[in-house]
Design a protein around this motif. Structure first.
Motif, PDB file in Angstrom:
ATOM      1  N   ALA A   1      31.546  43.149  20.657  1.00 14.34           N
ATOM      2  CA  ALA A   1      30.883  41.837  20.583  1.00 14.34           C
ATOM      3  C   ALA A   1      29.587  41.866  19.783  1.00 14.34           C
ATOM      4  CB  ALA A   1      30.622  41.305  21.992  1.00 14.34           C
ATOM      5  N   VAL A   2      29.018  43.044  19.586  1.00 10.25           N
ATOM      6  CA  VAL A   2      27.799  43.157  18.787  1.00 10.25           C
ATOM      7  C   VAL A   2      28.063  42.749  17.335  1.00 10.25           C
ATOM      8  CG1 VAL A   2      26.077  44.790  17.909  1.00 10.25           C
ATOM      9  CG2 VAL A   2      26.854  44.953  20.277  1.00 10.25           C
ATOM     10  N   GLU A   3      29.227  43.124  16.804  1.00 13.33           N
ATOM     11  CA  GLU A   3      29.535  42.862  15.390  1.00 13.33           C
ATOM     12  C   GLU A   3      30.686  41.889  15.157  1.00 13.33           C
ATOM     13  OE1 GLU A   3      29.794  46.113  12.640  1.00 13.33           O
ATOM     14  OE2 GLU A   3      28.553  47.377  13.931  1.00 13.33           O
ATOM     15  N   PHE A   4      31.511  41.656  16.179  1.00 14.89           N
ATOM     16  CA  PHE A   4      32.718  40.868  15.982  1.00 14.89           C
ATOM     17  C   PHE A   4      32.833  39.769  17.037  1.00 14.89           C
ATOM     18  CE2 PHE A   4      33.490  45.285  14.688  1.00 14.89           C
ATOM     19  CZ  PHE A   4      33.785  45.096  13.345  1.00 14.89           C
ATOM     20  N   ASP A   5      33.724  38.826  16.789  1.00 13.99           N
ATOM     21  CA  ASP A   5      34.007  37.763  17.740  1.00 13.99           C
ATOM     22  C   ASP A   5      35.255  38.174  18.536  1.00 13.99           C
ATOM     23  OD1 ASP A   5      34.269  35.414  19.130  1.00 13.99           O
ATOM     24  OD2 ASP A   5      34.889  34.221  17.402  1.00 13.99           O
ATOM     25  N   VAL A   6      35.063  38.587  19.787  1.00  8.97           N
ATOM     26  CA  VAL A   6      36.200  38.941  20.639  1.00  8.97           C
ATOM     27  C   VAL A   6      36.747  37.626  21.191  1.00  8.97           C
ATOM     28  CG1 VAL A   6      36.978  40.225  22.661  1.00  8.97           C
ATOM     29  CG2 VAL A   6      35.196  41.191  21.184  1.00  8.97           C
ATOM     30  N   VAL A   7      37.870  37.179  20.632  1.00  8.33           N
ATOM     31  CA  VAL A   7      38.393  35.848  20.949  1.00  8.33           C
ATOM     32  C   VAL A   7      39.211  35.812  22.234  1.00  8.33           C
ATOM     33  CG1 VAL A   7      38.312  35.012  18.582  1.00  8.33           C
ATOM     34  CG2 VAL A   7      40.388  36.139  19.400  1.00  8.33           C
ATOM     35  N   ALA A   8      39.728  36.966  22.659  1.00  3.77           N
ATOM     36  CA  ALA A   8      40.523  36.998  23.890  1.00  3.77           C
ATOM     37  C   ALA A   8      40.696  38.446  24.340  1.00  3.77           C
ATOM     38  CB  ALA A   8      41.887  36.352  23.674  1.00  3.77           C
ATOM     39  N   THR A   9      40.930  38.596  25.652  1.00  4.96           N
ATOM     40  CA  THR A   9      41.224  39.912  26.214  1.00  4.96           C
ATOM     41  C   THR A   9      42.475  39.815  27.072  1.00  4.96           C
ATOM     42  OG1 THR A   9      39.837  39.568  28.165  1.00  4.96           O
ATOM     43  CG2 THR A   9      38.785  40.606  26.246  1.00  4.96           C
ATOM     44  N   ARG A  54      49.741  36.411  19.004  1.00  2.63           N
ATOM     45  CA  ARG A  54      50.542  35.353  18.357  1.00  2.63           C
ATOM     46  C   ARG A  54      49.822  34.011  18.385  1.00  2.63           C
ATOM     47  NH1 ARG A  54      56.270  37.429  20.865  1.00  2.63           N
ATOM     48  NH2 ARG A  54      56.796  38.821  19.150  1.00  2.63           N
ATOM     49  N   ARG A  55      49.097  33.725  19.461  1.00  2.00           N
ATOM     50  CA  ARG A  55      48.396  32.450  19.593  1.00  2.00           C
ATOM     51  C   ARG A  55      47.141  32.386  18.730  1.00  2.00           C
ATOM     52  NH1 ARG A  55      46.130  31.254  25.233  1.00  2.00           N
ATOM     53  NH2 ARG A  55      48.224  31.898  25.762  1.00  2.00           N
ATOM     54  N   TYR A  56      46.314  33.429  18.763  1.00  2.00           N
ATOM     55  CA  TYR A  56      45.013  33.399  18.089  1.00  2.00           C
ATOM     56  C   TYR A  56      45.011  33.948  16.663  1.00  2.00           C
ATOM     57  CZ  TYR A  56      42.800  32.156  22.506  1.00  2.00           C
ATOM     58  OH  TYR A  56      42.421  31.519  23.654  1.00  2.00           O
ATOM     59  N   VAL A  57      46.041  34.706  16.275  1.00  2.00           N
ATOM     60  CA  VAL A  57      46.143  35.319  14.953  1.00  2.00           C
ATOM     61  C   VAL A  57      44.809  35.989  14.566  1.00  2.00           C
ATOM     62  CG1 VAL A  57      46.953  34.999  12.590  1.00  2.00           C
ATOM     63  CG2 VAL A  57      47.747  33.452  14.382  1.00  2.00           C
ATOM     64  N   PRO A  58      44.426  37.044  15.298  1.00  2.00           N
ATOM     65  CA  PRO A  58      43.138  37.702  15.042  1.00  2.00           C
ATOM     66  C   PRO A  58      43.158  38.527  13.756  1.00  2.00           C
ATOM     67  CG  PRO A  58      44.403  38.993  16.583  1.00  2.00           C
ATOM     68  CD  PRO A  58      45.200  37.724  16.338  1.00  2.00           C
ATOM     69  N   ASP A  59      41.966  38.923  13.324  1.00  2.00           N
ATOM     70  CA  ASP A  59      41.848  39.800  12.158  1.00  2.00           C
ATOM     71  C   ASP A  59      42.254  41.227  12.500  1.00  2.00           C
ATOM     72  OD1 ASP A  59      40.619  37.934  10.182  1.00  2.00           O
ATOM     73  OD2 ASP A  59      39.084  37.813  11.740  1.00  2.00           O
ATOM     74  N   LEU A  60      42.171  41.575  13.805  1.00  2.00           N
ATOM     75  CA  LEU A  60      42.485  42.930  14.263  1.00  2.00           C
ATOM     76  C   LEU A  60      42.695  42.893  15.767  1.00  2.00           C
ATOM     77  CD1 LEU A  60      41.075  46.245  13.155  1.00  2.00           C
ATOM     78  CD2 LEU A  60      40.667  45.669  15.531  1.00  2.00           C
ATOM     79  N   ALA A  61      43.457  43.861  16.283  1.00  2.00           N
ATOM     80  CA  ALA A  61      43.622  43.998  17.733  1.00  2.00           C
ATOM     81  C   ALA A  61      43.329  45.444  18.130  1.00  2.00           C
ATOM     82  CB  ALA A  61      45.034  43.619  18.164  1.00  2.00           C
ATOM     83  N   LEU A  67      34.440  38.429  12.117  1.00  2.00           N
ATOM     84  CA  LEU A  67      35.865  38.713  12.227  1.00  2.00           C
ATOM     85  C   LEU A  67      36.299  38.616  13.682  1.00  2.00           C
ATOM     86  CD1 LEU A  67      36.060  41.644   9.688  1.00  2.00           C
ATOM     87  CD2 LEU A  67      36.823  39.299   9.366  1.00  2.00           C
ATOM     88  N   ARG A  68      37.524  38.148  13.872  1.00  2.00           N
ATOM     89  CA  ARG A  68      38.056  37.876  15.214  1.00  2.00           C
ATOM     90  C   ARG A  68      38.936  39.022  15.692  1.00  2.00           C
ATOM     91  NH1 ARG A  68      39.941  32.193  15.830  1.00  2.00           N
ATOM     92  NH2 ARG A  68      41.690  33.382  16.412  1.00  2.00           N
ATOM     93  N   ILE A  69      38.688  39.439  16.942  1.00  2.00           N
ATOM     94  CA  ILE A  69      39.398  40.590  17.511  1.00  2.00           C
ATOM     95  C   ILE A  69      39.932  40.232  18.892  1.00  2.00           C
ATOM     96  CG2 ILE A  69      39.093  42.945  18.386  1.00  2.00           C
ATOM     97  CD1 ILE A  69      37.149  43.470  16.158  1.00  2.00           C
ATOM     98  N   ILE A  70      41.115  40.751  19.190  1.00  2.00           N
ATOM     99  CA  ILE A  70      41.677  40.677  20.540  1.00  2.00           C
ATOM    100  C   ILE A  70      41.695  42.097  21.098  1.00  2.00           C
ATOM    101  CG2 ILE A  70      43.847  40.358  21.815  1.00  2.00           C
ATOM    102  CD1 ILE A  70      44.235  37.800  20.195  1.00  2.00           C
ATOM    103  N   VAL A  71      41.325  42.226  22.375  1.00  2.00           N
ATOM    104  CA  VAL A  71      41.239  43.532  23.029  1.00  2.00           C
ATOM    105  C   VAL A  71      42.155  43.534  24.254  1.00  2.00           C
ATOM    106  CG1 VAL A  71      39.704  45.178  24.155  1.00  2.00           C
ATOM    107  CG2 VAL A  71      38.835  43.764  22.294  1.00  2.00           C
ATOM    108  N   ALA A  72      42.908  44.621  24.433  1.00  2.00           N
ATOM    109  CA  ALA A  72      43.785  44.738  25.599  1.00  2.00           C
ATOM    110  C   ALA A  72      43.664  46.126  26.213  1.00  2.00           C
ATOM    111  CB  ALA A  72      45.234  44.474  25.198  1.00  2.00           C
TER     112      ALA A  72
END
Length: 131
Positions: free
Chosen positions: A24-32, A44-51, A4-9
């Motif tokens: 990152a151990v369990e998820f794909d952090v696609v952007a910060t 809006r750009r990456y449409v993650p599964d969760l933020a 699953l893809r996650i964005i972190v801020a």
């Protein structure tokens, strides 16, 4: 199976690195991001599964980011991480749409569980006792 893809801020670089490493151990952090406007743009750009959002960031805070996302079809589940433990602030975040609220002092214990719960549509708030 795809992770699953996650964005972190978070505006604190050291804490951003901590959160990213935990996830990152369990998820794909696609952007910060280090501010709310960038977080909103990345979601809006990456449409993650969760933020995972810090509550207090420059530009837009975590609640303002959720309010902007609620106006569009891109409205992923949100977990808030914050030093704030006041029940009124937790409730304000929940009212804005956060499914999870993790106190930063408990992030290593509660973050993964909060993310997993949010992905299932279930709310989770860190226990108020710091142990």
């Amino acid at each position: 199976m795809a992770r699953l893809r996650i964005i972190v801020a978070d505006d604190n670089p050291a804490f951003l690195k901590t959160i990213t490493s935990l996830l990152a151990v369990e998820f794909d952090v696609v952007a910060t991001a280090r501010d709310g406007k960038t977080a909103l743009d990345l979601i809006r750009r990456y449409v993650p599964d969760l933020a995972v959002l810090d509550l207090g960031m420059p530009g837009l805070n975590g609640i303002e980011v959720m309010q902007e996302l609620a106006k569009s079809s891109q409205d992923p589940p949100i977990v808030i991480c914050s030093v704030e433990t006041d029940s009124e602030i937790v409730e304000a975040a929940r009212q804005a749409g956060a499914l999870g609220f993790v106190f930063k002092l408990r992030v290593e214990r509660d973050l993964i569980l909060a993310v997993q719960s949010a992905l299932q549509g279930k709310p989770l708030v860190s226990p108020s006792s710091i142990q």
